[in-house]
Design a protein around this motif. Sequence first.
Motif, PDB file in Angstrom:
ATOM      1  N   SER A  27      -9.946 -28.153  -3.462  1.00 41.31           N
ATOM      2  CA  SER A  27      -8.975 -27.107  -4.431  1.00 41.31           C
ATOM      3  C   SER A  27      -9.427 -25.670  -3.857  1.00 41.31           C
ATOM      4  O   SER A  27     -10.399 -25.477  -3.138  1.00 41.31           O
ATOM      5  N   ASP A  28      -8.509 -24.741  -4.199  1.00 41.34           N
ATOM      6  CA  ASP A  28      -8.885 -23.569  -3.646  1.00 41.34           C
ATOM      7  C   ASP A  28      -9.701 -22.646  -4.531  1.00 41.34           C
ATOM      8  O   ASP A  28     -10.039 -21.263  -3.982  1.00 41.34           O
ATOM      9  N   ASP A  29     -10.263 -23.075  -5.571  1.00 39.79           N
ATOM     10  CA  ASP A  29     -11.277 -22.387  -6.377  1.00 39.79           C
ATOM     11  C   ASP A  29     -12.738 -23.029  -5.939  1.00 39.79           C
ATOM     12  O   ASP A  29     -13.826 -22.598  -6.679  1.00 39.79           O
ATOM     13  N   HIS A  30     -12.871 -23.658  -4.788  1.00 40.52           N
ATOM     14  CA  HIS A  30     -14.170 -24.167  -4.353  1.00 40.52           C
ATOM     15  C   HIS A  30     -14.658 -23.818  -2.955  1.00 40.52           C
ATOM     16  O   HIS A  30     -13.493 -23.660  -1.969  1.00 40.52           O
ATOM     17  N   ALA A  31     -15.649 -23.502  -2.662  1.00 43.87           N
ATOM     18  CA  ALA A  31     -16.159 -23.358  -1.259  1.00 43.87           C
ATOM     19  C   ALA A  31     -16.835 -24.340  -0.880  1.00 43.87           C
ATOM     20  O   ALA A  31     -17.625 -25.106  -1.670  1.00 43.87           O
ATOM     21  N   TYR A  32     -16.430 -25.363   0.338  1.00 44.67           N
ATOM     22  CA  TYR A  32     -17.184 -26.599   0.703  1.00 44.67           C
ATOM     23  C   TYR A  32     -18.205 -26.309   1.742  1.00 44.67           C
ATOM     24  O   TYR A  32     -17.963 -25.452   2.564  1.00 44.67           O
ATOM     25  N   GLY A  33     -19.162 -27.397   1.659  1.00 45.10           N
ATOM     26  CA  GLY A  33     -19.985 -27.079   2.591  1.00 45.10           C
ATOM     27  C   GLY A  33     -19.731 -27.419   3.988  1.00 45.10           C
ATOM     28  O   GLY A  33     -18.687 -28.112   4.200  1.00 45.10           O
ATOM     29  N   LYS A 123     -19.099 -42.703  -5.550  1.00 47.01           N
ATOM     30  CA  LYS A 123     -19.638 -41.631  -5.508  1.00 47.01           C
ATOM     31  C   LYS A 123     -20.664 -41.072  -4.587  1.00 47.01           C
ATOM     32  O   LYS A 123     -21.706 -42.001  -4.227  1.00 47.01           O
ATOM     33  N   VAL A 124     -20.510 -39.907  -3.988  1.00 44.59           N
ATOM     34  CA  VAL A 124     -21.429 -39.408  -2.875  1.00 44.59           C
ATOM     35  C   VAL A 124     -22.289 -38.349  -3.509  1.00 44.59           C
ATOM     36  O   VAL A 124     -21.525 -37.284  -3.979  1.00 44.59           O
ATOM     37  N   ASP A 125     -23.359 -38.234  -3.334  1.00 41.24           N
ATOM     38  CA  ASP A 125     -24.214 -36.900  -3.731  1.00 41.24           C
ATOM     39  C   ASP A 125     -24.153 -35.896  -2.723  1.00 41.24           C
ATOM     40  O   ASP A 125     -24.371 -36.105  -1.414  1.00 41.24           O
ATOM     41  N   TYR A 126     -23.286 -35.100  -3.036  1.00 33.12           N
ATOM     42  CA  TYR A 126     -23.232 -33.644  -2.018  1.00 33.12           C
ATOM     43  C   TYR A 126     -23.015 -32.518  -2.940  1.00 33.12           C
ATOM     44  O   TYR A 126     -22.299 -32.210  -3.768  1.00 33.12           O
ATOM     45  N   ASN A 127     -24.169 -31.769  -2.676  1.00 31.57           N
ATOM     46  CA  ASN A 127     -24.633 -30.379  -3.287  1.00 31.57           C
ATOM     47  C   ASN A 127     -24.433 -29.091  -2.941  1.00 31.57           C
ATOM     48  O   ASN A 127     -24.775 -28.193  -3.235  1.00 31.57           O
ATOM     49  N   GLU A 128     -23.664 -29.070  -1.684  1.00 31.64           N
ATOM     50  CA  GLU A 128     -23.380 -27.988  -0.988  1.00 31.64           C
ATOM     51  C   GLU A 128     -22.247 -26.944  -1.352  1.00 31.64           C
ATOM     52  O   GLU A 128     -21.883 -25.884  -0.950  1.00 31.64           O
ATOM     53  N   ASN A 129     -21.464 -27.710  -2.305  1.00 33.60           N
ATOM     54  CA  ASN A 129     -20.136 -27.027  -2.744  1.00 33.60           C
ATOM     55  C   ASN A 129     -20.348 -26.044  -3.758  1.00 33.60           C
ATOM     56  O   ASN A 129     -21.186 -26.096  -4.647  1.00 33.60           O
ATOM     57  N   LEU A 130     -19.474 -24.788  -3.701  1.00 33.62           N
ATOM     58  CA  LEU A 130     -19.717 -23.984  -4.694  1.00 33.62           C
ATOM     59  C   LEU A 130     -18.279 -23.847  -5.385  1.00 33.62           C
ATOM     60  O   LEU A 130     -17.521 -23.873  -4.832  1.00 33.62           O
ATOM     61  N   SER A 131     -18.460 -23.649  -6.843  1.00 30.89           N
ATOM     62  CA  SER A 131     -17.223 -23.555  -7.722  1.00 30.89           C
ATOM     63  C   SER A 131     -16.854 -22.325  -8.124  1.00 30.89           C
ATOM     64  O   SER A 131     -17.723 -21.318  -8.467  1.00 30.89           O
TER      65      SER A 131
END
Length: 158
Positions: A27-33, A123-131
């Motif tokens: 999505s364009d409203d997220h920054a991905y790790g 489901k993969v645990d990935y916590n570096e994304n920002l919303s």
Amino acid sequence: SEYGGSSNLISPILREKDGNALIILVSDDHAYGPDFVETLVDESKKHPDSIIYVAGYNSKIFSETGKKVDNAKENDIIEVSKGVLVKPAFFDSSIIEENDNIKDTPNLLLSVNAHKKGVKLHKVDYNENLSFNKNKDNEESSERNIAPYYAIHLPSYN
């Protein structure tokens, strides 16, 4: 054809002819790790028959309480905007017909079709994304009104 909020899902599925092609939806409203794509691809290699996703929730709990409870064992709705990897082989043309009814809720469209087709979710645990979700209220209110037709396809209702 107009696919509404589900354009990012339907367009690549229709365009891609290789059923095993990896399609990553963001999505364009997220920054991905920095290693986000690599993480999804690696997980897909380990679980080739599964949709790989980062966040989801239980539809029945959400419908009843408005709370998105993210528990991999009970999730039956995938949050597409948080990042998801799918393959065209997981879908068929019925996704377009379904889209006519729920075109502004890609989470429901993807999840209902996955469950109807018996596609596994991983489901993969990935916590570096920002919303930076600017449309959160509209998205959530439309998803809370899960029509009975769609609810019967979601595991938490059965």
